[in-house]
Design a protein around this motif. Structure first.
Motif, short mmCIF file in Angstrom:
data_model
loop_
_atom_site.label_atom_id
_atom_site.label_comp_id
_atom_site.label_asym_id
_atom_site.label_seq_id
_atom_site.Cartn_x
_atom_site.Cartn_y
_atom_site.Cartn_z
N PHE A 34 0.83 -1.20 0.00
CA PHE A 34 0.00 0.00 0.00
C PHE A 34 0.87 1.26 0.00
CE2 PHE A 34 -2.57 3.23 2.30
CZ PHE A 34 -3.58 3.36 1.35
N ARG A 35 1.98 1.21 0.73
CA ARG A 35 2.90 2.34 0.73
C ARG A 35 3.44 2.60 -0.67
NH1 ARG A 35 6.95 1.53 5.90
NH2 ARG A 35 5.42 1.84 7.59
N ARG A 36 3.79 1.52 -1.37
CA ARG A 36 4.32 1.67 -2.71
C ARG A 36 3.25 2.17 -3.68
NH1 ARG A 36 9.26 -0.81 -3.29
NH2 ARG A 36 9.93 -2.07 -1.53
N LEU A 37 2.01 1.71 -3.49
CA LEU A 37 0.92 2.16 -4.36
C LEU A 37 0.67 3.65 -4.21
CD1 LEU A 37 -1.68 -0.75 -4.03
CD2 LEU A 37 -0.33 -0.16 -6.04
N ARG A 38 0.77 4.15 -2.98
CA ARG A 38 0.54 5.58 -2.75
C ARG A 38 1.57 6.46 -3.44
NH1 ARG A 38 -0.17 6.61 3.54
NH2 ARG A 38 1.78 5.42 3.52
N ARG A 39 2.75 5.90 -3.72
CA ARG A 39 3.80 6.67 -4.38
C ARG A 39 3.84 6.42 -5.89
NH1 ARG A 39 6.84 4.75 0.23
NH2 ARG A 39 7.84 3.20 -1.11
N ASN A 40 2.93 5.58 -6.39
CA ASN A 40 2.92 5.22 -7.81
C ASN A 40 1.87 6.05 -8.54
OD1 ASN A 40 2.68 3.97 -10.33
ND2 ASN A 40 3.23 1.98 -9.50
N PRO A 41 2.25 6.94 -9.46
CA PRO A 41 1.26 7.77 -10.18
C PRO A 41 0.25 6.95 -10.96
CG PRO A 41 3.49 8.61 -10.51
CD PRO A 41 3.63 7.28 -9.85
N ALA A 42 0.69 5.83 -11.56
CA ALA A 42 -0.23 4.99 -12.33
C ALA A 42 -1.31 4.41 -11.43
CB ALA A 42 0.54 3.87 -13.03
#
Length: 322
Positions: A34-42
């Motif tokens: 979830f942390r990585r998703l929050r930093r992923n623009p896509a």
């Protein structure tokens, strides 16, 4: 020289403290993803598209300005059957009328609910059946011995036969056999996605079966069936859940294709994006926008699911993490 060494020591101590804090807090696989998703623009773009789509599909039909089956244009005299004149957008009718004088904007909003329903139900059908087959095959292959390998081989040959047929051809064949209806579309699209989920879960379970925790549990005398159900299956579900998100995009496109071919809901008065595309074909030379609106809606919705699914796959797969 002493000052430089002191600075290095302070930096090392600071990094050690930060690492210790992270170890104390601890994060699960899903929290880290979830942390990585929050930093992923896509992922953010995909999530925004999906939230808007779900809101429109669930809440929108209660606020449409006109009924999706009301022949407003014919009643008002601006659309006349057989004359080939279809007015465009206006202040009261944002997307204009269709060939039967119905408000296209209202039909697009109501049609979103049908599209969401077909996509979600068909994906759940494929996920349930595919996970059952893949789970049995994976448990049999990874933990079942000689008889387990025989069961795995038999199940996988059935899956191979399903994979040998093009997905759309298989869906059309099933829909043609069962007869045109919305339920038929859900079943046909769901059956097409069964091999994908079965293969994915089976491979993930076989990989997990070779893990150290399985060896430790086996050496302690834990039953293989319990190991498979309580440990192997839960640890193998992450890629399957990600695939479900990607399959939703494919399901929406395939459902629209079946409806376009006339294998969906036989009542064309009920708005659905694939049906609206089919209805617009004879009027492309007069009002191409009738086909553009549902086509763009299908493309954007499928893009939202694809962006979010690919971002989730990247966040959960250690080999693809940035």
């Amino acid at each position: 020289m002493t000052i430089t060494s002191g600075k290095k020591k302070e930096r090392i101590d600071r990094l050690s403290e930060l690492a210790a804090r992270d170890d104390e807090r601890g994060v699960s696989l899903w929290q880290e993803a979830f942390r990585r998703l929050r930093r992923n623009p896509a992922a953010i773009i995909g999530a925004v598209i999906l939230v808007l789509f779900v809101l429109v599909a669930v809440v929108g039909p209660f606020f449409v300005p006109y009924g999706p089956t009301d022949a407003i244009g014919i009643r008002e005299g601006v659309v006349k059957s057989g004359q080939g004149l279809i007015p465009g957008s206006s202040g009261d009718h944002w997307f204009g009328y269709d060939h039967q004088g119905r408000d296209v904007f209202s039909r697009m909003i109501v049609g979103a609910r049908q599209t969401l329903l077909v996509g979600v139900v068909s994906t759940l059908i494929g996920l349930a059946v595919g996970a059952l087959i893949g789970g049995v095959a994976g448990a049999a292959a990874g933990l079942g011995g000689r008889w387990g390998r025989a069961i795995d081989t038999a199940l996988m040959r059935v899956i191979d036969m399903m994979l040998a047929l093009p997905s759309l051809l298989l869906a059309v064949s099933i829909a043609a056999l069962l007869g045109a209806s919305l339920t038929t579309v859900m079943i046909a699209v769901g059956v097409v996605s069964v091999p994908v989920f079965a293969r994915l879960l089976r491979g993930s379970m076989i990989s997990q079966a070779n893990s150290d925790y399985v060896l430790a549990a086996t050496s302690l005398g834990v039953k293989k069936s319990k190991i498979a159900l309580t440990h192997v299956v839960p640890n193998s579900l992450a890629p399957v859940i990600v695939q479900a998100t990607l399959t939703l995009a494919t399901a929406i496109i395939e459902a629209a294709a079946l409806s376009f071919l006339g294998l969906g809901n036989p009542d064309t008065a009920v708005p659905e994006w694939g049906v609206m595309l089919a209805d617009a074909q004879p009027y492309l030379g007069i009002r191409p926008a009738l086909a553009v609106y549902p086509a763009v809606a299908i493309i954007i919705t499928a893009l939202g699911f694809t962006l979010l699914g690919e971002a989730m796959r990247e966040a959960l797969d250690p080999k693809l993490r940035k």
